[in-house]
Design a protein around this motif. Structure first.
Motif, PDB file in Angstrom:
ATOM      1  N   ASP A  87       0.832  -1.203   0.000  1.00 23.80           N
ATOM      2  CA  ASP A  87       0.000   0.000   0.000  1.00 23.80           C
ATOM      3  C   ASP A  87       0.865   1.251   0.000  1.00 23.80           C
ATOM      4  OD1 ASP A  87      -2.349  -1.514   0.160  1.00 23.80           O
ATOM      5  OD2 ASP A  87      -2.277  -1.563   2.351  1.00 23.80           O
ATOM      6  N   PRO A  96      -4.304   8.595  -5.360  1.00 23.23           N
ATOM      7  CA  PRO A  96      -5.350   8.312  -4.374  1.00 23.23           C
ATOM      8  C   PRO A  96      -6.630   9.096  -4.635  1.00 23.23           C
ATOM      9  CG  PRO A  96      -3.815   9.886  -3.470  1.00 23.23           C
ATOM     10  CD  PRO A  96      -3.260   9.475  -4.811  1.00 23.23           C
ATOM     11  N   ARG A  97      -7.732   8.503  -4.211  1.00 25.33           N
ATOM     12  CA  ARG A  97      -8.999   9.234  -4.178  1.00 25.33           C
ATOM     13  C   ARG A  97      -9.132   9.839  -2.783  1.00 25.33           C
ATOM     14  NH1 ARG A  97     -10.028   4.258  -6.552  1.00 25.33           N
ATOM     15  NH2 ARG A  97     -10.578   4.331  -8.764  1.00 25.33           N
ATOM     16  N   SER A 131     -10.467   9.734   0.013  1.00 29.98           N
ATOM     17  CA  SER A 131     -11.363   8.971   0.888  1.00 29.98           C
ATOM     18  C   SER A 131     -10.690   8.601   2.206  1.00 29.98           C
ATOM     19  CB  SER A 131     -11.850   7.702   0.173  1.00 29.98           C
ATOM     20  OG  SER A 131     -10.741   6.935  -0.261  1.00 29.98           O
ATOM     21  N   TYR A 146      -3.328   5.089  -0.491  1.00 28.51           N
ATOM     22  CA  TYR A 146      -3.678   4.529  -1.796  1.00 28.51           C
ATOM     23  C   TYR A 146      -3.390   3.038  -1.713  1.00 28.51           C
ATOM     24  CZ  TYR A 146      -3.661   4.120  -6.955  1.00 28.51           C
ATOM     25  OH  TYR A 146      -3.926   3.767  -8.263  1.00 28.51           O
ATOM     26  N   TYR A 147      -4.457   2.241  -1.699  1.00 26.30           N
ATOM     27  CA  TYR A 147      -4.323   0.830  -1.375  1.00 26.30           C
ATOM     28  C   TYR A 147      -4.150  -0.041  -2.612  1.00 26.30           C
ATOM     29  CZ  TYR A 147      -5.725   2.359   3.250  1.00 26.30           C
ATOM     30  OH  TYR A 147      -5.777   3.000   4.455  1.00 26.30           O
ATOM     31  N   GLU A 191      -5.529  -2.654  -3.721  1.00 24.92           N
ATOM     32  CA  GLU A 191      -6.705  -3.051  -4.486  1.00 24.92           C
ATOM     33  C   GLU A 191      -6.981  -2.102  -5.651  1.00 24.92           C
ATOM     34  OE1 GLU A 191      -7.583  -4.283  -0.169  1.00 24.92           O
ATOM     35  OE2 GLU A 191      -6.504  -2.704  -1.243  1.00 24.92           O
ATOM     36  N   SER A 192      -6.596  -0.839  -5.489  1.00 29.82           N
ATOM     37  CA  SER A 192      -6.882   0.169  -6.513  1.00 29.82           C
ATOM     38  C   SER A 192      -6.014   0.018  -7.751  1.00 29.82           C
ATOM     39  CB  SER A 192      -6.698   1.585  -5.934  1.00 29.82           C
ATOM     40  OG  SER A 192      -7.591   1.814  -4.862  1.00 29.82           O
ATOM     41  N   PHE A 193      -4.859  -0.632  -7.619  1.00 29.28           N
ATOM     42  CA  PHE A 193      -3.990  -0.786  -8.794  1.00 29.28           C
ATOM     43  C   PHE A 193      -3.629  -2.241  -9.047  1.00 29.28           C
ATOM     44  CE2 PHE A 193      -1.460   0.623  -5.141  1.00 29.28           C
ATOM     45  CZ  PHE A 193      -0.436  -0.300  -5.064  1.00 29.28           C
TER      46      PHE A 193
END
Length: 210
Positions: free
Chosen positions: A126, A157-158, A160, A193-194, A196-198
Motif C-alpha cells: 500500500d 489516491p482518491r 477517501s 492509496y491501497y 486493491e486500486s492498482f
C-alpha cells in the motif's frame, strides 16, 4: 522486543516456536534440487500453498518453478488472489508470494532462502506509512530487492482515506532512496492509496514480465 523479534532470535539458534500457524502464502516456487513434489504439482495447477515455518525450514533454498529469477511479493491476500486468477487465465507461471501484512518469521525464512538462491525480489504494498515501512524492512534486509509499483507517478489516491499526522510522522523512518519519491508524494497529498486500486496494473506487469 516484539514477539516476532523474539521468535526470530530463537529461529537463528534453530529453535522453532509456533511453527505451524506462522505461515506465508506462495505460488510458483519449489525447493531447490527437488523434482515432482507437491510444490511442482501446485505450480502446474495454479494452486497457492500456505507454507508454515515447519515446512519452509526443511529446505535449504527455494527457487522459481519456471525459468527466470524474479519473485513478486504483495501485502494483500485479496490482491494476491486476483493476480493468481490472472496468471491462471493466461496459463502463465510467475512466482508470487503474499505476506498478509507485516512479514512474519515464516515470511523472512522463505525470503532468506529465495534470496540465497539468487532470486530477484520485487515488493508491492500500500501507499501509506505502514506499507512503506514493510517495503523499507525488505529493502534493508535484501539490498538487491526492488520496489514494485512504488513510483510517485503511480500514486493516484482518491480523497477517501486521509492520513492522520501521527501516521504521516512514521514516514520519517523510511530512508531507502528508492522509496523517497513515494514517501514525498504521500506527505504532500496526505491520502492512502491501497493495493486493491492498482491490482489490474500489477497483473499487467506480471503478464508482461513472464
Amino acid at each position: 522486543s516484539t514477539a516476532e523479534e523474539k521468535m526470530e532470535l530463537l529461529y537463528r539458534y534453530h529453535l522453532l516456536r509456533d511453527d505451524v500457524q506462522n505461515f506465508v502464502t506462495a505460488y510458483g516456487i519449489v525447493p531447490r534440487g527437488t523434482h515432482d513434489t507437491y510444490f511442482h504439482r501446485a505450480a502446474a495447477d495454479f494452486a497457492a500453498l500456505n507454507l508454515p515455518l515447519r515446512e519452509i525450514v526443511r529446505a535449504a533454498a527455494f527457487v522459481p518453478a519456471a525459468e527466470g529469477c524474479d519473485v513478486y511479493i504483495v501485502e494483500n491476500s485479496g490482491v494476491f488472489s486476483s493476480l493468481l486468477d490472472a496468471l491462471m487465465t493466461a496459463r502463465c507461471c510467475v512466482p508470487l508470494l503474499c505476506l498478509h501484512g507485516q512479514p512474519k518469521l515464516a515470511s523472512w525464512a522463505l525470503l532468506d532462502r529465495l534470496a540465497a538462491s539468487g532470486a530477484r525480489l520485487h515488493y508491492s504494498g500500500d501507499y501509506d506509512p505502514e506499507g512503506l515501512a514493510i517495503a523499507e524492512k525488505i529493502l534493508r534486509r535484501y539490498p538487491d530487492a526492488h520496489p514494485w509499483h512504488y513510483e510517485a507517478a503511480a500514486y493516484a489516491p482518491r480523497p477517501s482515506v486521509r492520513l492522520t499526522d501521527t501516521r504521516l510522522k512514521q514516514l520519517a523512518d523510511v530512508t531507502s532512496p528508492a522509496l523517497q519519491p513515494a514517501a514525498a508524494a504521500i506527505r504532500q497529498q496526505k491520502y492512502a492509496y491501497y493495493q486493491e486500486s492498482f491490482a489490474d496494473q500489477l497483473a499487467k506487469d506480471l503478464l508482461v514480465r513472464r
